[in-house]
Design a protein around this motif. Sequence first.
Motif, PDB file in Angstrom:
ATOM      1  N   GLU B 322       0.744  -1.150  -0.019  1.00  0.00           N
ATOM      2  CA  GLU B 322       0.042  -0.099  -0.052  1.00  0.00           C
ATOM      3  C   GLU B 322       0.944   1.098   0.014  1.00  0.00           C
ATOM      4  O   GLU B 322       0.344   2.285  -0.509  1.00  0.00           O
ATOM      5  CB  GLU B 322      -0.939   0.046   1.183  1.00  0.00           C
ATOM      6  CG  GLU B 322      -0.403   0.045   2.573  1.00  0.00           C
ATOM      7  CD  GLU B 322       0.275  -1.334   3.044  1.00  0.00           C
ATOM      8  OE1 GLU B 322      -0.013  -2.268   2.229  1.00  0.00           O
ATOM      9  OE2 GLU B 322       0.800  -1.075   4.205  1.00  0.00           O
ATOM     10  N   LEU B 325       1.111   3.225  -3.278  1.00  0.00           N
ATOM     11  CA  LEU B 325       0.245   4.314  -3.611  1.00  0.00           C
ATOM     12  C   LEU B 325      -0.025   5.530  -2.509  1.00  0.00           C
ATOM     13  O   LEU B 325      -0.788   6.481  -2.756  1.00  0.00           O
ATOM     14  CB  LEU B 325      -1.265   3.589  -3.601  1.00  0.00           C
ATOM     15  CG  LEU B 325      -1.565   2.696  -4.691  1.00  0.00           C
ATOM     16  CD1 LEU B 325      -2.625   1.671  -4.555  1.00  0.00           C
ATOM     17  CD2 LEU B 325      -1.190   3.083  -6.031  1.00  0.00           C
ATOM     18  N   ILE B 374      -1.170   0.109  -8.627  1.00  0.00           N
ATOM     19  CA  ILE B 374       0.060  -0.583  -8.003  1.00  0.00           C
ATOM     20  C   ILE B 374       1.408  -0.741  -9.192  1.00  0.00           C
ATOM     21  O   ILE B 374       2.194  -0.258  -9.039  1.00  0.00           O
ATOM     22  CB  ILE B 374      -0.188  -1.495  -7.024  1.00  0.00           C
ATOM     23  CG1 ILE B 374      -1.095  -1.056  -5.987  1.00  0.00           C
ATOM     24  CG2 ILE B 374       1.046  -2.245  -6.588  1.00  0.00           C
ATOM     25  CD1 ILE B 374      -1.539  -2.119  -5.044  1.00  0.00           C
TER      26      ILE B 374
END
Lengths: 290, 541
Positions: B322, B325, B374
């Motif tokens: 994560e 991002l 991603i």
Amino acid sequence: MPPETEGLSVNSSLILRILGDRSAGKTTYLAALARGGNNNSDNPIQLVEAFNDDGKKLVDYAQNVLEQGLMLQTTKLVDQSSLPDYGLQITVKGGSDWRNQTISKIPFNCKDYPGEFFSDLLRQSSNEMKFLNDYLEDCLEANGILFLIDGLAHQKDANYAQGLNLFLDAWSRSKYKERRFALALTKCEQPELANNREQPKTLATQRFPNVCKRLETWSKSGYGSVEYFTCSAFGMLDGYHPVANAKKIKRDREGLTSVIKEPKYWQPFGLVAPIYWLHTGKRYAALDKY
Amino acid sequence: MTKIQIQEFSTGIRYQTDPNGNWVSLGFTGQYINVTEPNIPQEIIRAIANKDFAVAERGLGHDPATIGREIRGTDSSWSVIALVSQGQDEKGRPGSFYRFLWCEGLNLASIIEWISNYQQNHNRQPVFNPNEQPKPMADYQVSHREDPPNLSDVATLPDSLPILLKPEDQHHDLSRIHTLAVTKANGQPISWAVNAEALEKPWNFTVIKAASDRAYQIFQKSIANKPKEVAPAAFDEQALKSAIKSLIGSSIVKLEAISTFMEALGTTQISDTYWNSLFDGQGAQNALDQNIYSPQMVRLLTLKLIAIPDFLQEYLKWIGIEDVLSRKGVNDRIGASLEFQSKIKNEIENSSVTIKRLRRILINASRIDDDSRIFESIGDRLKFNNLDLNLANIYYKAATYNINMQEGIPKKLWVKAFPSSLNDREIAFDKTVNKQRSTEVSKSLAIILTISSFIFGIVFGAGGLSLFQGFSKADNSTDNTTPIIDPPQSQPSGTNGNSSGRSPNGQQRNTPTSSPSPIQTPIANPSPTSSPQPSSTPSGR
């Protein structure tokens, strides 16, 4: 042209290799380290965990060989990718700054080179030892070297300095901008070493002047930093006059071989300190005691 | 009577000998000594490396241990007996030293005969002795011995192997233990260990006679705790372990190590469970549980992902995907993994075994949120920092893989993924985008599939086409292997925006075909930069 990729990862991790002559105490050092700290609340070493199969074998060596008052076998000479590769993680409380009360974890893998690697460097010949170059190449992976010397093998000082030459020449060409080299004298439970163990640099310089000179020159030339440590895998027996918790098996100009005298009172010291420094670049004084 | 030629070799040491003839080791040399036949069969060398003869730490008592084993290769077989004794080095440290006797064929009984002759002639057992030079070859010849008939008095022994004998057990001489093993082995290669205190792999024997009561208990315990997953028979486990160690422990990828790893990927008997046990042995599970983020562990888990594509979700969570991002961007772990991927991509991109797995990884990626963003962000990182443009391109293309068909591939991503389509053809691109706006969804889906299969065929080389076999959003959960498109049959020209991305007859299919054509047509010398202009593009934004 292969793509340039070195910038992808930040080399904040310790990539360690342990170097030392035969019988310097490398496997014993690692086994004693893997066994973990003691329960003393002042002890900044909170936990030492083995995280791979080879690492777990070290714990087995500590419990079923060293703790039984026996000696570890000599490490077998095989090609470097078949060597045991011990995975350990050390959890340390606090840090070099006393206000620092954080918990830091130091994970690292460490190959246990047989001492023949270093003794062959001393002979500067790869004729007899067919893995010399293989090992030397593997050493270039490391950003931290822990050089263990039997503190009582001071008569080999000139010899070791010569062996270091070849090693440092090779290692200085490695890809890292920052290289750390820790020299640790082992077997510092012995009376000749124990009295000065709190001044590691002085002790090292007195007993191994040529080695230290070589290291200082290397460091001053900007190849990396050097720090000195004293340690003992067996420790001392507390008392009015603390004595070595070790039973002598053999002693000669090439050093000492011994086993634990009182396994119940097994308290190694100084094992984590060099690794903490190699990892952080900072010295954490409290670790010298444990 | 047929004569059998026995050969020998021993652990290589430097040593010194005192006036009484006792030797001490001055260190290992890594080469065998007292070798009668320099061409030691590779199968024997590998069996030794796989610890098939290895006594463990504290594995020897006062008396030497004897370990016998038949080794069956594809074309030949050999018999080997290791005589293992404890010695010392000049510092007084113990070590185990091996003297190997071997011969061609399944003739352990003949080697036992040689040992017995030696005992009679020398009045002592043969043991490791660096001073004992090899004898003339005639002295190593013994008559062929048939394996003895089955023992009649073993009915009371259990059938489960290994058979563990107590030190005081009556079956105490080598011949008798060998006969017992012949009786019990049931056609499998015979192996036995006599007088050992501890063995590296005790479950790997037909018969073990313990050296002491303590040893007996240790063997009982370790046989009961036999690892759940052991390597398939005749598989060189140690070579794979060494390859994995080499790949994770070194920033230089060794060709030999990656080949061994890929070879194992193609070995069908290796189950996911066995792969898991291998990776866990190197610390994979601990790295996940305890968040150990060293470069070594990053490489290990990246290899695990290649071997076990279903590990994707867990892997991404561990690696902190994560961050890509968020403002943090590529964290150290992802960076280390990308560095590793960059180094191995050349080696794996032409292999059908990895392509199959990469395809599964991409299919699994469809289950994570934002997979396209991603992959694109990772591509950006690799590209804008000029780290590895080829790898960046692979990521851009991966970003197009699971893209929502109804939205089509955004133009920006398209341009990144297929740069050569832009240069002098931007106008053509815009035109096709505009044209596509009015087309129906199913058609754009088909187009994406065709283009994707083509492009990935180029990126991943010869085996690349199979990557996209059976790919479609709708198909993910059902059948991932049915081809839904035909591969291009020839090297595309890449110059005139023709339909080289299509099947040979220019038709595209968006449903599983009833007559799929073979998918293995390779594209010669693929080059990502020669990506052709596709005939049409999906709807833009």
